[in-house]
Design an enzyme around this catalytic site. Structure first.
Site: not given
Ligand code: PRP
Length: 197
Positions: A49-50, A101-102, A105, A133, A154-155, A161, A167
């Site tokens: 969702k991010g 993507e948001d 990581d 990141k 952590f953001v 979220d 969010r």
């Molecule tokens: C976040 C973000 C990416 C993922 C990145 O999603 O939107 O999809 O984590 O992390 P990674 O590089 O370590 O794989 P999240 O699982 O937090 O779901 P959300 O967007 O619904 O909050």
């Protein structure tokens, strides 16, 4: 600076709403320009969702014809093991795809997505992420467009979220005391929204 009731520092603004507006505007124009010669509209793929806040602003900064679809994926709990909760409604074969993507990581999610989408024979596949990141990367993954490189903090905010909260904060905040937030997930609510709990 965001402090709790006892005056302890909980978080700080990492990227202001004004900086987000400016950077997303530039990024949108740049990406639109790179797709301007296509004969068919690119398909933006938003990962729920991010990314939805970034997506909404980015799309409005792209003055070209485009299409949009959504995916939702979830981790099984083990690194790199991911499953699709909601798949695309669009046949992506022969299409020019832009994953939105948001944050990237560890890179595991994006790596999985790129592999999965490649198997569907798109004409091209690129990624834009608002935040990178890179210090946390476990798998190397291609990211063609980036908004901001951020340190290993952590953001929350602008779509990101903590346990489903924060969010809707218009800026991106770096949480300084994650243990404090984990103990009291509402600790930022009063400071951000000014309401009594
Ligand atoms: C976040 C973000 C990416 C993922 C990145 O999603 O939107 O999809 O984590 O992390 P990674 O590089 O370590 O794989 P999240 O699982 O937090 O779901 P959300 O967007 O619904 O909050």
């Amino acid at each position: 600076m965001i402090e709790d009731d006892a005056g302890r520092l909980v978080g700080r603004t990492l990227v202001s709403a004004a900086s987000l507006r400016e950077r997303v505007g530039v990024l949108g124009a740049q990406i639109a320009e790179s797709y301007s010669d296509l004969t068919q509209p690119p398909l933006l793929i938003s990962v729920l969702k991010g990314s939805t806040f970034f997506l909404a602003d980015l799309m409005r900064a792209m003055s070209i014809d485009l299409n949009l679809d959504f995916m939702s994926i979830s981790s099984y709990g083990s690194p790199g093991i991911v499953r699709i909760l909601k798949d695309l409604e669009t046949d992506v074969s022969g299409r020019d795809l832009l994953i939105v993507e948001d944050i990237v990581d560890t890179g595991l999610t994006l790596n999985y997505l790129r592999k999965t989408l490649r198997q569907r024979d798109p004409a091209s596949l690129r990624t834009v992420t608002l935040l990178d990141k890179a210090a946390r990367r476990i798998v190397p993954v291609e990211v063609e467009y980036k908004g901001f490189e951020i340190p290993d903090v952590f953001v929350v905010g602008y779509g990101l979220d903590f346990q489903g909260r924060y969010r809707n904060c218009p800026a991106i905040l770096a949480v300084r005391d994650i243990a404090r937030l984990a103990n009291d997930p509402l600790v930022l609510v009063d400071q951000l929204y000014g309401k009594a709990r």
